[in-house]
Design an enzyme around this catalytic site. Structure first.
Site, PDB file in Angstrom:
ATOM      1  N   ASP A 210      35.906  45.992  31.033  1.00  0.00           N
ATOM      2  CA  ASP A 210      34.185  45.330  31.255  1.00  0.00           C
ATOM      3  C   ASP A 210      33.638  46.365  32.475  1.00  0.00           C
ATOM      4  O   ASP A 210      32.730  46.179  33.191  1.00  0.00           O
ATOM      5  CB  ASP A 210      34.912  44.393  32.074  1.00  0.00           C
ATOM      6  CG  ASP A 210      33.547  42.937  32.612  1.00  0.00           C
ATOM      7  OD1 ASP A 210      32.659  43.575  31.838  1.00  0.00           O
ATOM      8  OD2 ASP A 210      33.589  42.122  33.588  1.00  0.00           O
TER       9      ASP A 210
ATOM     10  N   ASN B  53      32.333  28.907  22.555  1.00  0.00           N
ATOM     11  CA  ASN B  53      31.380  29.107  24.468  1.00  0.00           C
ATOM     12  C   ASN B  53      31.018  30.819  24.067  1.00  0.00           C
ATOM     13  O   ASN B  53      30.704  31.151  24.979  1.00  0.00           O
ATOM     14  CB  ASN B  53      31.880  28.534  25.519  1.00  0.00           C
ATOM     15  CG  ASN B  53      33.342  29.295  25.237  1.00  0.00           C
ATOM     16  OD1 ASN B  53      33.731  29.900  24.471  1.00  0.00           O
ATOM     17  ND2 ASN B  53      34.068  28.348  25.940  1.00  0.00           N
TER      18      ASN B  53
ATOM     19  N   LEU C  16      39.892  41.128  29.544  1.00  0.00           N
ATOM     20  CA  LEU C  16      40.690  41.653  28.588  1.00  0.00           C
ATOM     21  C   LEU C  16      39.946  42.962  29.229  1.00  0.00           C
ATOM     22  O   LEU C  16      39.265  43.330  30.339  1.00  0.00           O
ATOM     23  CB  LEU C  16      39.166  41.177  27.586  1.00  0.00           C
ATOM     24  CG  LEU C  16      39.069  40.485  26.473  1.00  0.00           C
ATOM     25  CD1 LEU C  16      38.143  39.954  25.790  1.00  0.00           C
ATOM     26  CD2 LEU C  16      40.213  39.408  26.390  1.00  0.00           C
TER      27      LEU C  16
ATOM     28  N   CYS D 141      22.467  31.345  31.354  1.00  0.00           N
ATOM     29  CA  CYS D 141      23.933  30.497  31.797  1.00  0.00           C
ATOM     30  C   CYS D 141      23.953  31.166  33.576  1.00  0.00           C
ATOM     31  O   CYS D 141      23.520  31.884  33.943  1.00  0.00           O
ATOM     32  CB  CYS D 141      24.357  32.350  31.579  1.00  0.00           C
ATOM     33  SG  CYS D 141      26.579  32.356  31.430  1.00  0.00           S
TER      34      CYS D 141
ATOM     35  N   CYS E 182      30.445  30.392  36.537  1.00  0.00           N
ATOM     36  CA  CYS E 182      30.726  29.247  36.215  1.00  0.00           C
ATOM     37  C   CYS E 182      31.642  29.114  35.987  1.00  0.00           C
ATOM     38  O   CYS E 182      32.022  30.423  34.185  1.00  0.00           O
ATOM     39  CB  CYS E 182      29.181  28.866  35.770  1.00  0.00           C
ATOM     40  SG  CYS E 182      29.596  27.274  34.831  1.00  0.00           S
ATOM     41  N   ASP E 183      32.631  27.859  35.462  1.00  0.00           N
ATOM     42  CA  ASP E 183      33.689  27.957  34.306  1.00  0.00           C
ATOM     43  C   ASP E 183      33.396  26.296  33.521  1.00  0.00           C
ATOM     44  O   ASP E 183      34.521  26.058  32.742  1.00  0.00           O
ATOM     45  CB  ASP E 183      35.176  27.302  35.422  1.00  0.00           C
ATOM     46  CG  ASP E 183      35.173  28.722  35.922  1.00  0.00           C
ATOM     47  OD1 ASP E 183      35.012  29.875  35.422  1.00  0.00           O
ATOM     48  OD2 ASP E 183      35.728  28.811  37.039  1.00  0.00           O
TER      49      ASP E 183
ATOM     50  N   CYS F  63      32.492  26.070  30.556  1.00  0.00           N
ATOM     51  CA  CYS F  63      32.140  26.028  28.865  1.00  0.00           C
ATOM     52  C   CYS F  63      33.727  25.894  29.045  1.00  0.00           C
ATOM     53  O   CYS F  63      34.487  26.207  27.405  1.00  0.00           O
ATOM     54  CB  CYS F  63      31.504  26.687  28.402  1.00  0.00           C
ATOM     55  SG  CYS F  63      31.700  28.293  28.815  1.00  0.00           S
TER      56      CYS F  63
END
Length: 315
Positions: free
Chosen positions: A132, A153, A167, A213, A240-241, A243
């Site tokens: 990332d 999402n 990831l 977002c 933010c979680d 979705c």
């Protein structure tokens, strides 16, 4: 068993030993469809002030620009779903991925260990590892390698484990056995679209306006949070979680087993008033090795002040 099959098997086994939940393999090639989609997203300005998203376009869509002679993109998933959450329902909320030690450091060490293992077992393999922090379209590579589908999402969803995963990738000049993508199982579900309080997800899903977002507003945005979002942040102070919380596939989430992702002993029990009175000294102690350091004390205070003002206005 030919050498490609044997190498693929031992790499898969070693990744599991290092703690990665899932691993997939995709042929390294130019990403034509993804390039068109990224170009459209950028042209619409949906990346907000994330100017870096427009940089290194060709590297993002062509892994051979990152690793000359690349043959395989190895995608890996690492679980971060915590066993416990914040205890005060009124306390400003922190995204689950930021509870523990900064994942960049934790996963980079594991990826380096995996790459060293590949070189020891195979020989002269060239490659690079990423978490990332480089121009790699990680969700698209994970999708191509059969680890899940990109949901409405825009997060990668694994059909047996949900989406609370980091990831990571290794791009190597080694030919391996490639996996096939799986189908999209979102069906007619639009829970994430309906739940997003800032309307960041397009009505049909699959496109997120990054500039709306909450994660962008609380982390990436350096300027003041626009007033139009006052009262719409649903008490999120960092990330933010939402979705993910409403996604039916996350009923399969299981707690991680990574000691480095355990939160500071005081973090989850902090009450609303303690957050509002947060000092720089306490901030440094709570988030000494955390990804939250990215927003700095001043950034988190900005977010907390914005939430407090929004709450006052709605009372």
């Amino acid at each position: 068993m030919d050498h490609r099959t044997r190498y693929t098997r031992i790499i898969r086994e070693e990744a599991g030993r290092l703690g990665f939940a899932f691993i997939g393999f995709a042929k390294a090639m130019h990403m034509d469809e993804e390039a068109r989609r990224l170009e459209s997203w950028l042209n619409k300005g949906l990346h907000g002030e994330m100017g870096y998203m427009a940089n290194h376009f060709e590297k993002r869509v062509d892994p051979t620009k990152l690793v000359p002679g690349a043959k395989t993109v190895i995608s890996l998933m690492y679980n971060y779903f915590p066993e416990q959450g914040q205890t005060d329902p009124e306390a400003p909320k922190l995204s689950r991925y930021a509870y523990g030690k900064d994942y960049h450091f934790v996963l980079k060490d594991k990826l380096k260990a995996l790459f060293t293992f590949i070189q020891e077992k195979v020989g002269a393999v060239e490659g690079r590892v990423f978490v990332d922090s480089a121009p790699v379209l990680e969700r698209d590579w994970a999708r191509r390698s059969g680890l899940g589908w990109v949901g409405r999402n825009t997060l990668l969803i694994h059909p047996k484990a949900g989406s609370y995963f980091f990831l990571a990738e290794a791009i190597v000049d080694l030919e391996l056995v490639y996996d096939e993508p799986i189908k999209d199982y979102c069906g007619t579900c639009t829970r994430c679209v309906e739940a997003c309080p800032t309307d960041a997800i397009s009505p049909g899903g699959y496109v997120v306006d990054g500039s709306r977002c909450i994660s962008y507003l609380t982390i990436e945005l350096r300027a003041s949070i626009p007033e139009e979002f006052s009262g719409k942040m649903e008490n999120w102070m960092f990330g933010c979680d939402i979705c993910q919380e409403v996604c039916p596939w996350n009923r399969f989430s299981t707690p991680h087993k990574e000691p480095d992702f355990e939160p500071h002993p005081d973090l989850l029990s902090m009450r609303e008033e303690e957050w509002q009175e947060l000092t720089e000294e306490v901030f440094r102690e709570l988030f000494r090795k955390s990804a939250v350091k990215r927003t700095k004390y001043s950034g988190l205070k900005r977010n907390l002040d914005f939430l407090r003002e929004g709450k006052k206005q709605s009372e």
